[in-house]
Design a protein around this motif. Structure first.
Motif, PDB file in Angstrom:
ATOM      1  N   LYS A  59       0.835  -1.208   0.000  1.00  0.00           N
ATOM      2  CA  LYS A  59       0.000   0.000   0.000  1.00  0.00           C
ATOM      3  C   LYS A  59       0.870   1.259   0.000  1.00  0.00           C
ATOM      4  N   ILE A  60       1.898   1.278   0.855  1.00  0.00           N
ATOM      5  CA  ILE A  60       2.761   2.459   0.965  1.00  0.00           C
ATOM      6  C   ILE A  60       3.554   2.675  -0.322  1.00  0.00           C
ATOM      7  N   LEU A  61       4.204   1.624  -0.794  1.00  0.00           N
ATOM      8  CA  LEU A  61       5.090   1.761  -1.956  1.00  0.00           C
ATOM      9  C   LEU A  61       4.318   2.021  -3.244  1.00  0.00           C
ATOM     10  N   SER A  62       3.210   1.307  -3.433  1.00  0.00           N
ATOM     11  CA  SER A  62       2.457   1.479  -4.681  1.00  0.00           C
ATOM     12  C   SER A  62       1.873   2.890  -4.776  1.00  0.00           C
ATOM     13  N   ASN A  63       1.344   3.405  -3.656  1.00  0.00           N
ATOM     14  CA  ASN A  63       0.810   4.771  -3.661  1.00  0.00           C
ATOM     15  C   ASN A  63       1.913   5.789  -3.954  1.00  0.00           C
ATOM     16  N   GLY A 120       0.389  11.374   3.491  1.00  0.00           N
ATOM     17  CA  GLY A 120       1.107  10.770   4.599  1.00  0.00           C
ATOM     18  C   GLY A 120       0.533   9.391   4.906  1.00  0.00           C
ATOM     19  N   VAL A 121       1.280   8.605   5.655  1.00  0.00           N
ATOM     20  CA  VAL A 121       0.855   7.245   6.008  1.00  0.00           C
ATOM     21  C   VAL A 121       0.859   7.112   7.528  1.00  0.00           C
ATOM     22  N   TRP A 122      -0.214   6.597   8.068  1.00  0.00           N
ATOM     23  CA  TRP A 122      -0.302   6.341   9.515  1.00  0.00           C
ATOM     24  C   TRP A 122      -0.341   4.833   9.719  1.00  0.00           C
ATOM     25  N   ILE A 123       0.642   4.294  10.416  1.00  0.00           N
ATOM     26  CA  ILE A 123       0.681   2.855  10.703  1.00  0.00           C
ATOM     27  C   ILE A 123       0.055   2.637  12.068  1.00  0.00           C
ATOM     28  N   SER A 124      -1.057   1.897  12.089  1.00  0.00           N
ATOM     29  CA  SER A 124      -1.752   1.672  13.356  1.00  0.00           C
ATOM     30  C   SER A 124      -1.746   0.186  13.708  1.00  0.00           C
TER      31      SER A 124
END
Length: 243
Positions: free
Chosen positions: A8-12, A25-29
């Motif tokens: 998800k992070i890399l493809s976006n 931004g990315v929030w890891i929960s």
């Protein structure tokens, strides 16, 4: 779960670079102990393909699924077109705790080997821009007695405003900088004051100065760990982090 998160992070990111669009931004929960920090740290190592002393690298050591390996390959290809790849990581609470911008800058500065304090980092960046950093460092190391294992450059840099050796080094490298050592120290105190906070504009300018290559930022990952703990119940701090 790690595969899904990385995908998800890399493809976006890759997609938005190709489209020249703003990066979200990315929030890891996740619950306590679920591996949030580990995922972020592994992403940081894989992002820049961290090199190890024995010649191995992060991507070669990791048993990566094909889709993740392909995304990382695309990331490197894009990096070759955009001033390279860079990553910085840390916790906001480890820096200037009540000044989010200064805390973030300390993480950015540390990632490129600069002092974490804003005024000292700006001074070193100025020396680089003037093309005299190595000359000033060599002068300090040749003329100041150091204790065994002591980094005398770092010590004199911390004493920037009062160090007679720093003033001498500057006058040797740049004779026109000041009339004498006293004038040089006064100029340093005036130009590189210790600050308690900076504006967003100051922050962006400092990030560009620290990271940009010929005016362009490398594709940069900034990992901020334990953000929720840092914010706590502080509404103003939450707003500052958002900014």
């Amino acid at each position: 779960a790690y595969q899904k998160g990385l995908e998800k992070i890399l493809s976006n990111f890759v997609t938005n670079v190709k489209k020249n669009e703003e990066q979200p931004g990315v929030w890891i929960s996740g619950f306590f102990g679920s591996g949030k920090s580990h995922l972020a740290k592994m992403l940081r190592s894989l992002w820049t393909n961290q090199q190890f002393p024995d010649g191995s690298d992060a991507r070669g050591l990791a048993d990566l699924p094909n889709d993740i390996a392909d995304l990382l390959k695309q990331l490197s290809q894009l990096g070759s077109q955009h001033a390279g790849l860079h990553a910085a990581s840390g916790t906001l609470g480890a820096g200037a705790k009540d000044q989010v911008r200064l805390a973030l800058l300390s993480i950015i500065f540390r990632s490129v080997g600069l002092p974490e304090q804003y005024h000292l980092a700006r001074f070193v960046l100025w020396l680089k821009q003037q093309g005299v950093l190595s000359q000033v460092q060599d002068f300090i190391r040749q003329h100041v007695k150091a204790q065994p294992g002591e980094d005398i450059w770092a010590k004199e840099l911390r004493n920037l405003h009062v160090s007679p050796f720093m003033a001498k080094a500057l006058l040797t490298a740049m004779p026109g900088f000041a009339a004498d050592e006293k004038d040089a120290r006064e100029s340093l105190r005036a130009q590189y004051k210790i600050v308690t906070d900076v504006t967003n504009s100051d922050m962006v300018e400092a990030i560009m100065e620290a990271l940009a290559v010929n005016g362009e930022l490398p594709l940069t990952l900034v990992v901020l760990d334990e953000v929720q703990q840092y914010i706590g119940n502080d509404v103003q701090r939450a707003h500052d982090v958002q900014e």
